[in-house]
Design a protein around this motif. Structure first.
Motif, mmCIF file in Angstrom:
data_model
loop_
_atom_site.group_PDB
_atom_site.id
_atom_site.type_symbol
_atom_site.label_atom_id
_atom_site.label_comp_id
_atom_site.label_asym_id
_atom_site.label_seq_id
_atom_site.Cartn_x
_atom_site.Cartn_y
_atom_site.Cartn_z
ATOM 1 N N ASP A 78 0.828 -1.211 0.000
ATOM 2 C CA ASP A 78 0.000 0.000 0.000
ATOM 3 C C ASP A 78 0.858 1.254 0.000
ATOM 4 O O ASP A 78 0.454 2.298 -0.522
ATOM 5 C CB ASP A 78 -0.914 -0.027 1.227
ATOM 6 C CG ASP A 78 -1.813 1.192 1.321
ATOM 7 O OD1 ASP A 78 -2.597 1.416 0.379
ATOM 8 O OD2 ASP A 78 -1.732 1.916 2.326
ATOM 9 N N PHE A 79 2.066 1.160 0.566
ATOM 10 C CA PHE A 79 2.958 2.315 0.631
ATOM 11 C C PHE A 79 3.531 2.668 -0.746
ATOM 12 O O PHE A 79 4.077 3.759 -0.932
ATOM 13 C CB PHE A 79 4.084 2.045 1.633
ATOM 14 C CG PHE A 79 3.604 1.962 3.050
ATOM 15 C CD1 PHE A 79 3.661 3.066 3.895
ATOM 16 C CD2 PHE A 79 3.068 0.782 3.545
ATOM 17 C CE1 PHE A 79 3.205 2.995 5.199
ATOM 18 C CE2 PHE A 79 2.606 0.701 4.857
ATOM 19 C CZ PHE A 79 2.668 1.809 5.681
ATOM 20 N N ASP A 80 3.431 1.756 -1.711
ATOM 21 C CA ASP A 80 3.890 2.022 -3.074
ATOM 22 C C ASP A 80 2.796 2.600 -3.958
ATOM 23 O O ASP A 80 3.052 2.964 -5.109
ATOM 24 C CB ASP A 80 4.397 0.729 -3.728
ATOM 25 C CG ASP A 80 5.599 0.144 -3.013
ATOM 26 O OD1 ASP A 80 6.558 0.901 -2.774
ATOM 27 O OD2 ASP A 80 5.561 -1.051 -2.671
ATOM 28 N N LYS A 94 4.709 3.872 -7.116
ATOM 29 C CA LYS A 94 6.018 4.444 -6.846
ATOM 30 C C LYS A 94 7.072 3.605 -7.578
ATOM 31 O O LYS A 94 7.049 2.377 -7.512
ATOM 32 C CB LYS A 94 6.283 4.419 -5.343
ATOM 33 C CG LYS A 94 7.605 5.053 -4.918
ATOM 34 C CD LYS A 94 7.889 4.780 -3.459
ATOM 35 C CE LYS A 94 6.830 5.381 -2.554
ATOM 36 N NZ LYS A 94 7.151 5.163 -1.120
ATOM 37 N N PRO A 95 7.996 4.241 -8.314
ATOM 38 C CA PRO A 95 9.050 3.481 -9.002
ATOM 39 C C PRO A 95 9.845 2.646 -8.011
ATOM 40 O O PRO A 95 10.108 3.075 -6.885
ATOM 41 C CB PRO A 95 9.915 4.569 -9.639
ATOM 42 C CG PRO A 95 9.031 5.763 -9.729
ATOM 43 C CD PRO A 95 8.110 5.686 -8.542
ATOM 44 N N ILE A 146 13.634 1.549 -15.049
ATOM 45 C CA ILE A 146 13.846 2.615 -16.030
ATOM 46 C C ILE A 146 12.533 3.312 -16.365
ATOM 47 O O ILE A 146 12.469 4.526 -16.492
ATOM 48 C CB ILE A 146 14.483 2.036 -17.313
ATOM 49 C CG1 ILE A 146 15.856 1.427 -16.991
ATOM 50 C CG2 ILE A 146 14.628 3.115 -18.387
ATOM 51 C CD1 ILE A 146 16.499 0.710 -18.159
ATOM 52 N N LYS A 147 11.472 2.522 -16.497
ATOM 53 C CA LYS A 147 10.192 3.073 -16.910
ATOM 54 C C LYS A 147 9.224 3.143 -15.731
ATOM 55 O O LYS A 147 9.157 2.232 -14.922
ATOM 56 C CB LYS A 147 9.579 2.210 -18.018
ATOM 57 C CG LYS A 147 10.340 2.236 -19.337
ATOM 58 C CD LYS A 147 9.595 1.470 -20.408
ATOM 59 C CE LYS A 147 10.308 1.558 -21.747
ATOM 60 N NZ LYS A 147 9.573 0.826 -22.811
ATOM 61 N N ASP A 148 8.484 4.257 -15.661
ATOM 62 C CA ASP A 148 7.400 4.349 -14.696
ATOM 63 C C ASP A 148 6.242 3.495 -15.196
ATOM 64 O O ASP A 148 5.895 3.534 -16.374
ATOM 65 C CB ASP A 148 6.938 5.799 -14.536
ATOM 66 C CG ASP A 148 7.980 6.657 -13.841
ATOM 67 O OD1 ASP A 148 8.842 6.089 -13.162
ATOM 68 O OD2 ASP A 148 7.921 7.889 -13.998
#
Length: 216
Positions: A67-69, A81-82, A87-89
């Protein structure tokens, strides 16, 4: 229960479906929530919505996120969140309907809608679509097609996330049959025309629809 199904929609795009068989307490014990998410959960009046919210976090944990991501921008649109040296979002979209929660993750912008098949969708169809597109179909097939068309409009709305978009006035779909599983759609809004690729299918008595920006 474990993840119900993974659907490969196109390269670098996967849909994850979680069938909610757990009770609320089981789901709650299995996930870690940041304070803002816990407050959202506690503010939900429907246990079905609470379970859908928690099942989304179960999918994230299955994918080694938490959940924190999961972050929300100022418009309420979710983002991942990356992680690490990525490299890519990654783009994602979330949907929940009764017994299923779903997430689609992609390297391109995407909108997802998940809907249970029900008579009500056909009853309200004149409010959001051209009902001539339902001619010469059985009642069952009319419900399916109307649900897909609702999903097309909802998924594009979620992808664009712009105030003022009207399902009936601004979004139109190309002719399709349910067996096609793919179609295209157009958004005409704010003096601009945008095209989208659409993928849809049925899982049990649910329809999922994903919208992608068409490559120019």
């Amino acid at each position: 229960m474990p993840l119900h199904k993974v659907v490969y929609l196109q390269p670098n795009t996967k849909l994850y479906l979680w069938k909610i068989s757990e009770d609320y307490n089981t789901l709650f014990r299995e996930v870690r929530l940041k304070d803002s998410s816990l407050a959202r959960l506690e503010g939900m009046k429907s246990e079905s919505h609470q379970k859908g919210f928690l099942a989304v976090r179960m999918i994230l944990q299955h994918l080694e996120y938490t959940d924190f991501d999961l972050l929300y921008d100022e418009f309420g649109k979710p983002h991942l969140k990356p992680q690490g040296c990525s490299i890519k979002d990654l783009e994602l979209s979330i949907s929940h309907s009764h017994d299923f929660s779903a997430i689609v993750i992609s390297e391109q912008k995407v909108g997802l809608d998940l809907e249970q098949l029900k008579d009500k969708t056909l009853k309200i169809a004149p409010r959001f679509m051209d009902i001539s597109h339902l001619e010469n179909l059985s009642t069952e097939d009319k419900i399916k097609k109307a649900t897909v068309i609702w999903g097309i409009k909802e998924s594009i709305f979620k992808l664009k996330n712009e105030i003022g978009i009207s399902f009936s006035d601004h979004i139109s779909e190309t002719a399709f049959t349910f067996d096609d599983k793919i179609t295209t759609a157009t958004l005409k809004f704010n003096n601009k025309e945008e095209n989208f690729k659409i993928r849809f299918d049925q899982e049990e008595d649910y329809i999922f629809v994903c919208a992608f920006e068409a490559v120019k």
